[in-house]
Scaffold this motif. Sequence first.
Motif, PDB file in Angstrom:
ATOM      1  N   UNK A 146       0.807  -1.211   0.000  1.00  0.00           N
ATOM      2  CA  UNK A 146       0.000   0.000   0.000  1.00  0.00           C
ATOM      3  C   UNK A 146       0.845   1.269   0.000  1.00  0.00           C
ATOM      4  N   UNK A 147       2.133   1.149   0.250  1.00  0.00           N
ATOM      5  CA  UNK A 147       3.014   2.314   0.226  1.00  0.00           C
ATOM      6  C   UNK A 147       3.631   2.538  -1.165  1.00  0.00           C
ATOM      7  N   UNK A 148       3.323   1.712  -2.129  1.00  0.00           N
ATOM      8  CA  UNK A 148       3.896   1.854  -3.474  1.00  0.00           C
ATOM      9  C   UNK A 148       3.067   2.835  -4.292  1.00  0.00           C
ATOM     10  N   UNK A 154      -3.244   2.783  -9.262  1.00  0.00           N
ATOM     11  CA  UNK A 154      -4.269   1.804  -9.632  1.00  0.00           C
ATOM     12  C   UNK A 154      -5.596   2.126  -8.956  1.00  0.00           C
ATOM     13  N   UNK A 155      -5.546   2.521  -7.705  1.00  0.00           N
ATOM     14  CA  UNK A 155      -6.777   2.886  -7.003  1.00  0.00           C
ATOM     15  C   UNK A 155      -7.441   4.108  -7.636  1.00  0.00           C
ATOM     16  N   UNK A 738       0.597   9.117 -15.189  1.00  0.00           N
ATOM     17  CA  UNK A 738       1.784   8.281 -15.372  1.00  0.00           C
ATOM     18  C   UNK A 738       1.609   6.974 -14.627  1.00  0.00           C
ATOM     19  N   UNK A 739       1.998   5.883 -15.294  1.00  0.00           N
ATOM     20  CA  UNK A 739       1.979   4.563 -14.675  1.00  0.00           C
ATOM     21  C   UNK A 739       3.397   4.203 -14.254  1.00  0.00           C
ATOM     22  N   UNK A 740       3.601   4.095 -12.967  1.00  0.00           N
ATOM     23  CA  UNK A 740       4.927   3.783 -12.443  1.00  0.00           C
ATOM     24  C   UNK A 740       5.040   2.286 -12.209  1.00  0.00           C
ATOM     25  N   UNK A 741       6.216   1.757 -12.537  1.00  0.00           N
ATOM     26  CA  UNK A 741       6.463   0.330 -12.297  1.00  0.00           C
ATOM     27  C   UNK A 741       7.057   0.132 -10.916  1.00  0.00           C
TER      28      UNK A 741
END
Length: 741
Positions: A146-148, A154-155, A738-741
């Motif tokens: 949950x810290x990522x 995504x939420x 932005x989608x972070x990996x």
Amino acid sequence: MGSAVERTDEHVREYLIYRGFTNTLKHLDHEIKADKEKGFRVDKIIEQLQQFVQSFDLFGLKDYWLYLDRRLFCRLEDVYGSTVNKLRTSLYRYYVINTIQKGNPEKTQEFFQKQASELQTQAEWRDWFILPFVPAPEQNPAFAPYFSRQWADTFLVSLHNFLSVLFQCMPQPVLLSFDAEVQKMTGLAEENEQYRQMLFALQTESQDQRDGDQLVLHKLPLYVQNMDRLGDTELDLVSSQRAVSAATTPTRNFFSFLPQGKRTPGKNQQVTTSPSQVAVGRKDTSTNQSVKSKETSQSKEVKPAPVQPSTSDSVSQNQNQNQNPSTRNKRIQEHEKERKELFSKPPLQTPERKVEVGEAEPTPPETCGDPPDSAHSRSCGGGAEGGGLSVEQPFIKLSQEEYGEHHSSIMHCRVDSSGRRVASLDVDGVIKVWSFNPIMQTKATIMSKSPLLSLEWATKPDRLLLLGSGVGTVRLYDTEAKKNLYELNIDETHPRILSLACSPSGSSFVCTAAALGRSGTVESGPRLPIPVSGQLLLWDTKTVKQQLQFSLEPEPVAVNCTAFNHNGNLLVTGAADGVIRLFDMQQYESAMSWRAHDGEVYSVEFSYDENTVFSVGEDGKFIQWNIHRCGVKQSEQDLPQDATGPFVLSGYSGYKQVQVPRGRLFAFDSEGQHVLTCSSSGGLIYRLTNGEPALDRVLSLGGHKAPVVTVDWCSAVDCGTCLTASMDGKIKLSTLLAQKS
């Protein structure tokens, strides 16, 4: 739906003013300002929730979610109740995680104290009550996901999708249906225009064939005489692209989330019949012009079909054919055979595939619930666009809005340092200062008697706007007071102010002044092959006096573009002689210079780490230079002409508008890993790579019907906003996540 609601509000406001219902208008404006649903704009609702989270306003967050529940969620079917509960749980967890990440343990304990009675009976919160007492919760296996950043993104995307589907499926009043009717009428008008052009082409070709068979010398139409060999191809290209975009570009639609039985019938997709299908069995060249235009635009190596020669060539050719009829008949047969082979190929229709919000990564079941039928939506997304896009999208295009207050081609479009205001300048000298957050609204309109060539936002204060003219003056305009503060006389011998750049410290700015062209006026077409004389000047912002004039070696030359690094210690310039010059702003002298492009340098920028400089030139190359080793290339990439200019817009009757680049041709994201460039149909986003090729295309923003001439990328807000401005005066704002990996 949000845009339709906003336009309807404007129409209602206009009607109330017309009827004189001023009290009703006041109440309407007051209620719109206090509207918690934000005009059904999902991005604004998400932004309001994030504001409550960032300000640790637990009461406001609960009250706002309770309002949404009473207004929207309670009307859903029971099957969606679990989804709403999971979204609420994820929202509360998002709040708690933010309090820990921001180092505010008091707010963390306050949350569990106030919510204990509500959450202690819920199984999903049973293990969370120990969270305030865990020394390093971000390293705990139970709480680490949950810290990522990936979980948070995504939420937010899942919540955005759910609200979007909900608004689309809500019963709409009759007044809102006008938007669909306008789109329908626009599509029919464009289809009629396409058929009219096809009929005109059929009649013209039929007349030309009859005249050719009778060996009658005729004069070409006026709209053809003034065009080059590709003029008629470009003319049909504009009309055919407009028709294809109207027929094949889908509107933003989130109904794909719902089960088949829940979907509402939408507008039937228009079927565009290619000209070759209409004129079956006819020996017709004009009806196949759309095929020819598409093949020409896709590959310059394809040989275009023969077009009408000029009048003089037609006369001489017909005279030769009169002398030898057999040779003439043989050449006609060969010509018809080649033309049939070329036009027998079906038109390649590759409509742009828009990346919708529904194509987000799947949400973990324990994080939040999927929107209705989200599996179907995900199965349709995530593919490559035209074979050129990566499978994993680094950005999601949340929305795209249009600013259409300009009536001519845009030259400059810049966002201020705070990301709150935009200044745009068109070729008619009209400047619009406008905002897009929370709503798109024009703040000021500036009209200039003298031609304007450049603009730039001041750094401190950021409400000031620098305007460079074509008569040797620079104006400082206060966008809040809506008045001119100063007007500086630069140099009478170099009246064209081509570029402005303000130091990040706000204490000074540089301007580039150039002499007039050999014609004695400001050139409207491409620049002269021989660079004209120019100056690079430094002005003090506080005293409004010139500090010094930089030395431009080997000779004074017009400088087209300038850019400071993050602290203002370095200045990079690109000039008309193809040379990039790097200046030390502490010593006020040139540190290095090198020949960068064959032709003029159109745009320069520092890289994110400021160890390199990127440039785009007249030769169509996008090059990365090492500033520690003079003239050493890090990478080089060839760009298409529609990304570097000169930009061409063709119209009817042989009209053709050519515009030389003035504004920024490329812009970077906040981390400097992606670059936004111009194209003929919208902005293109590339990923910067260390290998070959130097650019990897990842996303096409689209949305334009005319060439994009300048871009900007605002990263001052949570969601990055890309601005693309085109030659038809339209400016598109594309909001990206932005989608972070």
